[in-house]
Design an enzyme around this catalytic site. Structure first.
Site, short mmCIF file in Angstrom:
data_model
loop_
_atom_site.label_atom_id
_atom_site.label_comp_id
_atom_site.label_asym_id
_atom_site.label_seq_id
_atom_site.Cartn_x
_atom_site.Cartn_y
_atom_site.Cartn_z
CE LYS A 106 -10.82 36.79 -26.77
NZ LYS A 106 -11.46 36.92 -28.00
NE ARG A 112 -9.09 46.53 -22.42
CZ ARG A 112 -9.05 45.50 -22.81
NH1 ARG A 112 -7.71 45.49 -24.09
NH2 ARG A 112 -9.31 43.48 -23.21
CD GLU A 160 -10.95 39.19 -32.64
OE1 GLU A 160 -10.35 38.78 -33.69
OE2 GLU A 160 -10.75 39.94 -32.21
#
Length: 577
Positions: free
Chosen positions: A292, A282, A39
């Site tokens: 983020k 992850r 993104e």
């Protein structure tokens, strides 16, 4: 060069690669296509490096292709700055893409697919507010309740959705929801929203669309029209996979060419297929945060100097710190791929960098906490040129010349007026070997008040290189820089950004801000050997006995050198120092 004789044991082994091998062997797929779908709402961090290496790596290993696709379905949070930084990061890591795609390339396809779901009775326009939707959704232990708008007929839903598309309604007034199962044990299947109203201009499509698709809906369709065979996601998307599959099955793109005909008309390759989502753990690293939201807060609150601050775990920050693509690829290989969540120790990342730079970084001498050493038995004008290898383990790096004179800079920590036990460097009346020169004896100390400003000593001429005394043993060896010839430089001594292993732990009422390391950066004026003036931006060097350093990619100039410490030579955190 393809070596078909290589043993199978040399192949990378993990569950994802085994799935790929099985799919190719069974004929399910003739070729492999993956994608990296960031993104563009922030800078990539080291966690993304694992995904980049996996997606592009698997494509390369199996002769396939990996698309770079920007998931740009939320324009209120996106910025072209992030797009360019992401492309730069992927290339810096050593990868490139055969096709650059954007989810916004498929906005018309998403819209047509939504129309099909409405016509099939599998989607409806809902007027509940976001708060009401949460109230109706239920909990993990109680089923949800049907929206009062769930039973609108097809004609009304089509009319309302087309009016949403026309921009007739304000933000948040309505959503388009999939009609699945409000009693499902998986909350993601309780009639999730697939479109919302947002009157926000888009960086690629301008004001053409007042409605935007939700991620779970757009992602699977994007995978399908690009012919993605294996859609690799992190474990948090495991509970979303049933929705991914529901959309793929109920839209059935391969059987409905009219849905993706606009892409064909636009000349975009459209190898429509049925993708399979596979999840992996992850990358989590201690002593850092990778949310983020938190990284954005660090930047916006001025707690760091920007997204590329060398203390940040962003790829831009790591690059500026002095990390190499090879070190990050090595880290990805070392941690492997699994379904088990775990935390990687920061020292493993640092050791990957040390391993790479030990082989690739030329050696230089530098002093960052200077103390003057005067060799009194040399003439004041004494000057000579010595020859040093650029790399002690690799003769191909060649040699360099280093000036030597009567007055030198040495590290302040290499002298101790009242030595502690086990200190084997310079002390009053003691001897130490000057790297590449000979043995020096400390004769006296010069002070201003209580501060030592210079150490005076004598060089034993019989211990110079090539003379019989050169083999005389002393316990310590220290480095130096000729004071007369030294290059002044700004040296930034970076360390970990947080002082605790888990800065996200708020169990004691503290936030990650409370765990910031006050010593995460210290700026000093250092003195470097003259050859450092030739260093180009981003050149990495080992300053002997000090660590690995990099010429700052933003601020370094030949006439104003700036070097960042990438990593110390040894792991001081493991020793508790």
């Amino acid at each position: 060069m393809n070596d078909t004789s290589a043993p199978a044991a040399t192949e990378k082994q993990d569950f994802i690669r085994q799935i790929v091998r099985d799919d190719l062997a069974s004929g399910k797929h003739a070729g492999i296509r993956t994608r990296f779908p960031p993104e563009p709402n922030g800078y990539l961090h080291i966690g993304h490096a694992k995904s980049i290496c996996l997606n592009f790596g698997i494509a390369a290993e199996f002769g396939g292709a990996c698309n770079l696709r920007f998931d740009d379905t939320n324009p209120s949070r996106e910025d072209p700055e992030y797009v360019e930084a992401i492309k730069d990061d992927v290339r810096w890591l050593g990868f490139d893409w055969p096709e650059l795609r954007h989810a916004s390339d498929y906005f018309e396809v998403f819209y047509r697919c939504a129309i099909k779901l409405i016509e099939d009775g599998k989607a409806y326009v809902c007027d509940l507010s976001a708060e009401q939707v949460r109230e109706f959704r239920g909990t993990l232990t109680t089923p949800g309740r049907d929206s009062p708008f769930r039973d609108r007929d097809v004609a009304e839903n089509l009319d309302l959705f087309r009016r949403m598309r026309a921009g007739e309604f304000p933000d948040g007034a309505r959503t388009l929801r999939a009609r699945i199962d409000m009693a499902s044990g998986n909350i993601n299947l309780r009639d999730p929203a697939i479109y919302r109203i947002r009157h926000v201009p888009h960086q690629n499509t301008g004001d053409a669309w007042p409605i935007y698709p939700m991620y779970d809906y757009a992602h699977c369709i994007s995978d399908a029209v690009e012919g993605i065979t294996h859609s690799l996601c992190t474990l948090e998307f495991e509970d979303h996979r049933p929705l991914y599959d529901w959309c793929i099955d109920n839209i059935d793109l391969p059987a409905h060419r009219e849905l993706w005909q606009p892409l064909v008309d636009a000349g975009l390759p459209t190898p429509v297929s049925r993708p399979r989502q596979i999840e992996f753990s992850r990358l989590n690293i201690n002593y850092t945060v990778m949310s983020k939201r938190k990284l954005m807060a660090l930047v916006q609150e001025g707690l760091v100097e920007g997204w590329d601050d060398p203390r940040m775990p962003t790829l831009q920050g790591l690059r500026r710190r002095g990390y190499t693509p090879a070190a990050l690829r090595l880290l990805a290989e070392r941690i492997g791929i699994s379904k088990q969540n775990s935390v990687t120790d920061f020292s493993l990342l640092e050791n990957c960098l040390r391993e790479d730079l030990d082989a690739s970084a030329p050696r230089r001498m530098a002093v960052v906490e200077p103390l003057r050493l005067v060799i009194d038995n040399l003439d004041p004008g004494h000057e000579e040129t010595l020859s040093f290898p650029n790399h002690p383990k690799d003769a191909s790096f060649g040699m360099r010349s280093l000036p030597f004179s009567r007055e030198l800079w040495i590290e302040r920590e290499d002298f101790m007026e009242v030595p502690v036990k086990g200190f084997h460097r310079l002390v009053p009346g003691g001897e130490v070997r000057l790297r590449g020169v000979g043995i020096v004896r400390c004769e006296r100390v010069e002070k201003e008040g209580d501060r030592i400003v210079a150490v005076h000593g004598s060089l034993d001429p019989d211990t110079r290189a090539g003379l019989p005394g050169a083999d005389r043993k002393v316990k310590g060896t220290i480095h130096w820089v000729s004071a007369r010839h030294a290059l002044a430089a700004e040296v930034r001594l970076y360390d970990r950004l947080f002082v605790v292993a888990d800065p996200d732990d708020d169990s004691e009422g503290k936030s990650y801000r409370d765990h910031l390391n006050p010593d995460s950066v210290r700026v000093v004026q250092g003195w470097l050997e003259p050859s450092c003036a030739d260093a180009a931006a981003e050149q990495r060097l080992q300053f002997e006995r000090l660590g690995y350093f990099v010429a700052d990619r933003r601020d370094h100039r030949g006439d104003r050198p700036v070097f960042n410490r990438a990593v110390t030579l040894r792991d001081s955190w493991a020793r508790g120092a």
